[in-house]
Design a protein around this motif. Structure first.
Motif, PDB file in Angstrom:
ATOM      1  N   ARG A   1      58.141  69.697 -12.309  1.00  0.00           N
ATOM      2  CA  ARG A   1      59.705  69.831 -12.182  1.00  0.00           C
ATOM      3  C   ARG A   1      60.186  70.257 -10.759  1.00  0.00           C
ATOM      4  O   ARG A   1      61.248  69.881 -10.376  1.00  0.00           O
TER       5      ARG A   1
ATOM      6  N   THR B   1      63.212  68.252  -8.679  1.00  0.00           N
ATOM      7  CA  THR B   1      64.249  68.932  -8.309  1.00  0.00           C
ATOM      8  C   THR B   1      64.207  68.596  -6.541  1.00  0.00           C
ATOM      9  O   THR B   1      65.458  68.415  -6.048  1.00  0.00           O
TER      10      THR B   1
ATOM     11  N   LEU C   1      66.155  68.713 -18.751  1.00  0.00           N
ATOM     12  CA  LEU C   1      65.532  69.446 -17.666  1.00  0.00           C
ATOM     13  C   LEU C   1      64.504  70.032 -17.860  1.00  0.00           C
ATOM     14  O   LEU C   1      63.582  70.726 -17.170  1.00  0.00           O
TER      15      LEU C   1
ATOM     16  N   THR D   1      63.735  73.101 -18.951  1.00  0.00           N
ATOM     17  CA  THR D   1      63.494  74.287 -18.010  1.00  0.00           C
ATOM     18  C   THR D   1      63.608  75.360 -19.008  1.00  0.00           C
ATOM     19  O   THR D   1      64.560  75.380 -19.950  1.00  0.00           O
TER      20      THR D   1
ATOM     21  N   GLY E   1      61.939  75.106  -9.779  1.00  0.00           N
ATOM     22  CA  GLY E   1      62.657  73.976  -9.714  1.00  0.00           C
ATOM     23  C   GLY E   1      64.088  74.047 -10.119  1.00  0.00           C
ATOM     24  O   GLY E   1      65.046  73.456  -9.174  1.00  0.00           O
TER      25      GLY E   1
ATOM     26  N   ASN F   1      65.972  75.048  -6.862  1.00  0.00           N
ATOM     27  CA  ASN F   1      66.100  74.463  -6.013  1.00  0.00           C
ATOM     28  C   ASN F   1      67.752  73.730  -6.270  1.00  0.00           C
ATOM     29  O   ASN F   1      68.240  73.265  -5.333  1.00  0.00           O
ATOM     30  N   LEU F   2      67.845  73.611  -7.655  1.00  0.00           N
ATOM     31  CA  LEU F   2      69.146  72.941  -7.792  1.00  0.00           C
ATOM     32  C   LEU F   2      70.438  73.799  -7.702  1.00  0.00           C
ATOM     33  O   LEU F   2      71.366  73.341  -7.400  1.00  0.00           O
TER      34      LEU F   2
END
Length: 414
Positions: free
Chosen positions: A180, A184, A205, A207, A214, A217-218
């Motif tokens: 993941r 990302t 996602l 998550t 990950g 990162n977004l």
């Protein structure tokens, strides 16, 4: 003046007369191995016809304008089946699908359905590799849409936005989280290499909490950051504090469907700061981020256990039937174009009603356009003798294109 129609072109310099602002609803939904047979999801416990009928019920109840779908079998025909059996049903014909994309090895793809009377597509990209040029688990679709403003012909500037449709690697092992993270990184790398303001990430996602590398990162990058319209960053997994945002599972047990009840926030809509701030003709409408079918009272339980009045009974049944995920929706306000009145003034006297074939002298061949105040184009012509159609009494906008620029006037018909 009973037999005459007076069109008075009123001169109002620089005043804005019409704006085609519109609120649109976007939705993301994992529809669970649609037409994708596995050892645990078969034609008997995950029947495609039943899923199509359920999705039709959900679409008609929610009335979205754009839908991202995850977990569609990779056969290109599957997008057509969905379009014909779930979206364009009955007398409805205004839905289209973005093109089919596939990385060549995954059994699952995304689908993006959209209202073709509201949106058009300018570009469609695919992200298939990470930043080190290694294959990602699944292809990530990136589609740039534009708003089909009724005044688009009068002005080339219209709201645009990018939808990134993703289905990240499932699972909670270190390896799953690492994949993941690669997904990302690839998304942020794409965003950094393109200069677009309005960007949304939509999909499953997978998550478990916002501290995953990950997800960080977004939302915590140095160059670009997505924002959570629900403003609910945290540890979502099996946490009752986020009960109203959980999207999986719709049931407590199952074979094809995952069990455990609602306890994970896997499906999300994230958007760029430009959208939350309304900097570029598109703004998130506050308090419209909703997990459809989740009333906040079914933590670790099935959505149809006991009472759930968040949706109608037929919609609730369809949600339970179709998938172990629930859809997420959010509304966005699009800023339309405007017509500005030019500094010209003229009186025209025409017969009332306008007879067939009546024409206005237009010796320079300028394009004439007639609009309602709401921005609907009724008529246009470049003829030297421009024939005007019959219109009901009221107020309209007349647009004329000239070498000095467009001229627009408000017309009173009485």
């Amino acid at each position: 003046m009973k037999n005459r129609l007076i069109l008075l072109i009123i001169c109002l310099l620089g005043r804005t007369l019409a704006a085609q602002d519109r609120t649109v609803r976007l939705m993301t939904y994992n529809i669970l191995n649609y037409r994708n047979t596995t050892s645990y999801c078969t034609g008997s416990n995950n029947n495609s016809s039943n899923k199509e009928a359920a999705l039709e019920t959900i679409i008609q109840a929610i009335e979205p304008d754009l839908v991202v779908l995850n977990e569609i079998g990779s056969n290109p025909n599957n997008l057509t089946y969905l379009l014909n059996n779930s979206f364009n049903t009955g007398s409805t014909t205004h839905w289209s699908m973005a093109q089919h994309t596939h990385n060549g090895f995954s059994s699952l793809v995304n689908g993006i359905a959209y209202r073709n009377d509201i949106f058009g597509i300018t570009n469609h990209w695919s992200i298939t590799k990470d930043v080190n040029n290694s294959n990602l688990v699944r292809l990530i679709d990136v589609v740039r849409f534009y708003y089909k403003d009724a005044l688009l012909q009068g002005n080339s500037d219209t709201a645009t936005f990018v939808v990134i449709a993703a289905h990240f690697k499932a699972g909670n092992t270190a390896s799953d989280q690492s994949q993941r993270e690669r997904e990302t990184e690839a998304i942020i790398d794409w965003v950094d290499s393109h200069s677009y303001d309005n960007i949304m990430l939509m999909g499953d996602l997978n998550t478990y909490n916002s501290n995953e590398d990950g997800f960080q990162n977004l939302v915590a990058g140095n160059t670009f950051r997505f924002e959570d319209p629900a403003t609910s960053i945290g540890n979502w997994h099996n946490n009752s504090s986020y009960a109203s945002l959980h999207t999986q599972s719709t049931r407590t047990s199952g074979n094809c469907h995952s069990g455990g009840g609602l306890d994970d926030r896997f499906d999300m809509i994230l958007c760029s700061e430009s959208i939350t701030e309304g900097d570029a003709q598109m703004t998130y409408s506050p308090n419209t981020y909703i997990v459809v079918g989740n009333d906040g009272n079914h933590f670790n339980n099935a959505v149809n256990s006991g009472t759930n009045y968040s949706v109608g009974s037929s919609t609730l049944s369809a949600l339970y039937t179709l998938s172990d995920h629930l859809p997420v929706i959010a509304d966005f306000d699009l800023e339309g174009q405007h017509l500005d009145v030019a500094s010209t003034e003229e009186n025209w006297t025409l017969p009332n009603p306008i007879p067939p074939g009546y024409s206005i002298n237009n010796p320079d061949g300028y394009e004439l356009q007639l609009y309602t105040l709401g921005g609907q184009l009724l008529w246009k012509s470049k003829d030297l003798q421009a024939t005007i159609p019959y219109v009901a009494p009221g107020v309209y906008l007349l647009w004329k294109t000239t070498p000095q620029g467009p001229q627009t006037a408000r017309i009173s018909i009485r």
